[in-house]
Design a protein around this motif. Structure first.
Motif, PDB file in Angstrom:
ATOM      1  N   VAL A  71       0.842  -1.204   0.000  1.00  0.00           N
ATOM      2  CA  VAL A  71       0.000   0.000   0.000  1.00  0.00           C
ATOM      3  C   VAL A  71       0.875   1.252   0.000  1.00  0.00           C
ATOM      4  CG1 VAL A  71      -1.675   1.332   1.340  1.00  0.00           C
ATOM      5  CG2 VAL A  71      -1.983  -1.126   1.059  1.00  0.00           C
ATOM      6  N   LEU A  72       1.923   1.258   0.814  1.00  0.00           N
ATOM      7  CA  LEU A  72       2.827   2.421   0.859  1.00  0.00           C
ATOM      8  C   LEU A  72       3.546   2.623  -0.476  1.00  0.00           C
ATOM      9  CD1 LEU A  72       4.334   2.070   4.450  1.00  0.00           C
ATOM     10  CD2 LEU A  72       2.743   3.815   3.639  1.00  0.00           C
ATOM     11  N   LEU A  73       3.995   1.536  -1.098  1.00  0.00           N
ATOM     12  CA  LEU A  73       4.662   1.653  -2.404  1.00  0.00           C
ATOM     13  C   LEU A  73       3.724   2.211  -3.465  1.00  0.00           C
ATOM     14  CD1 LEU A  73       6.911  -1.499  -2.913  1.00  0.00           C
ATOM     15  CD2 LEU A  73       7.623   0.876  -2.764  1.00  0.00           C
ATOM     16  N   SER A  74       2.439   1.877  -3.357  1.00  0.00           N
ATOM     17  CA  SER A  74       1.480   2.368  -4.346  1.00  0.00           C
ATOM     18  C   SER A  74       1.299   3.878  -4.259  1.00  0.00           C
ATOM     19  CB  SER A  74       0.135   1.656  -4.178  1.00  0.00           C
ATOM     20  OG  SER A  74      -0.541   2.121  -3.035  1.00  0.00           O
ATOM     21  N   MET A  75       1.725   4.484  -3.156  1.00  0.00           N
ATOM     22  CA  MET A  75       1.596   5.935  -2.996  1.00  0.00           C
ATOM     23  C   MET A  75       2.761   6.700  -3.605  1.00  0.00           C
ATOM     24  SD  MET A  75       0.209   6.281   0.863  1.00  0.00           S
ATOM     25  CE  MET A  75      -1.246   5.445   1.428  1.00  0.00           C
ATOM     26  N   PHE A  82      -2.230   3.882  -5.777  1.00  0.00           N
ATOM     27  CA  PHE A  82      -3.015   3.900  -4.534  1.00  0.00           C
ATOM     28  C   PHE A  82      -4.469   4.284  -4.822  1.00  0.00           C
ATOM     29  CE2 PHE A  82      -4.715   6.290  -0.884  1.00  0.00           C
ATOM     30  CZ  PHE A  82      -4.750   5.263   0.044  1.00  0.00           C
ATOM     31  N   PHE A  83      -4.669   5.326  -5.631  1.00  0.00           N
ATOM     32  CA  PHE A  83      -6.033   5.730  -5.967  1.00  0.00           C
ATOM     33  C   PHE A  83      -6.732   4.671  -6.823  1.00  0.00           C
ATOM     34  CE2 PHE A  83      -4.589  10.111  -4.884  1.00  0.00           C
ATOM     35  CZ  PHE A  83      -5.488  10.304  -3.858  1.00  0.00           C
ATOM     36  N   ALA A  84      -5.953   3.927  -7.632  1.00  0.00           N
ATOM     37  CA  ALA A  84      -6.542   2.812  -8.382  1.00  0.00           C
ATOM     38  C   ALA A  84      -7.064   1.760  -7.402  1.00  0.00           C
ATOM     39  CB  ALA A  84      -5.513   2.203  -9.324  1.00  0.00           C
TER      40      ALA A  84
END
Length: 196
Positions: A71-75, A82-84
């Protein structure tokens, strides 16, 4: 014994979640608008339960760290992944869902933060459904009004009052849209229409 049953239940839910993700990458989903959302939220709630219930086990701590790290990497890349994920789990930016008949339905939605509103046409195939057409919503609005809106954002904010299935062929699907009391038939033809 109780822990074994809980673990098996979690594995079954995880398999449904994984199947849903694989289907989604191939433009399919389980039939119905809320089915995917319900599976997502059950998986998320069950994951939190598993982490709390089995917290003393080292493998669960590693699993939790991997999920949190993902989750952190997706930001990092402008928070787009993250928004996806947020859009995938929620109904955010899903403006309308209209069932045309027992087989076809449409959604007026924004697939992610970088897209403008789109119309997705879904075809039910048993317990799954496939996204068969994707069209920028502005194309539909322009067809209904036969001219360009002076403000594209204003046009995209107009909701669909009614939609009715008119004609289905192997190459297209005709849907009559009613927007602000004006009607016109729009033929969705291209599988993947150009992005706006």
């Amino acid at each position: 014994m109780k822990n074994t049953h809980i673990t098996i239940l979690y594995l079954v839910i995880s398999l449904f979640f994984l199947a849903e993700a694989i289907l989604s990458f191939n433009h399919y989903s389980f039939s119905g608008y809320y089915t995917d959302k319900i599976i997502n939220w059950i998986w998320l709630a069950m994951t939190l339960f598993m982490v709390i219930w089995f917290w003393r086990k080292r493998i669960i701590k590693i699993y939790f760290v991997l999920l949190a790290f993902t989750v952190l990497l997706s930001m990092l890349p402008m928070m787009i992944p993250f928004f996806a994920l947020v859009n995938y789990f929620s109904t955010l930016d899903d403006y309308q869902q209209i069932q045309l008949d027992g087989t076809y339905r449409i959604e007026r939605t924004r697939p992610n933060v970088l897209h403008r509103p789109q119309i997705f046409v879904y075809k039910k195939e048993g317990i799954i459904e496939k996204s068969i057409y994707k069209t920028p919503y502005l194309f539909v609005v322009e067809k209904v009004f036969q001219d360009h809106f002076t403000n594209d954002i204003e046009g995209e904010n107009q909701s669909i009052q009614k939609a009715r299935l008119v004609k289905v062929t192997k190459d297209s699907i005709g849907i009559e849209y009613e927007i602000t009391n004006k009607k016109s038939v729009f033929y969705h033809k291209e599988k993947e229409a150009p992005e706006l």
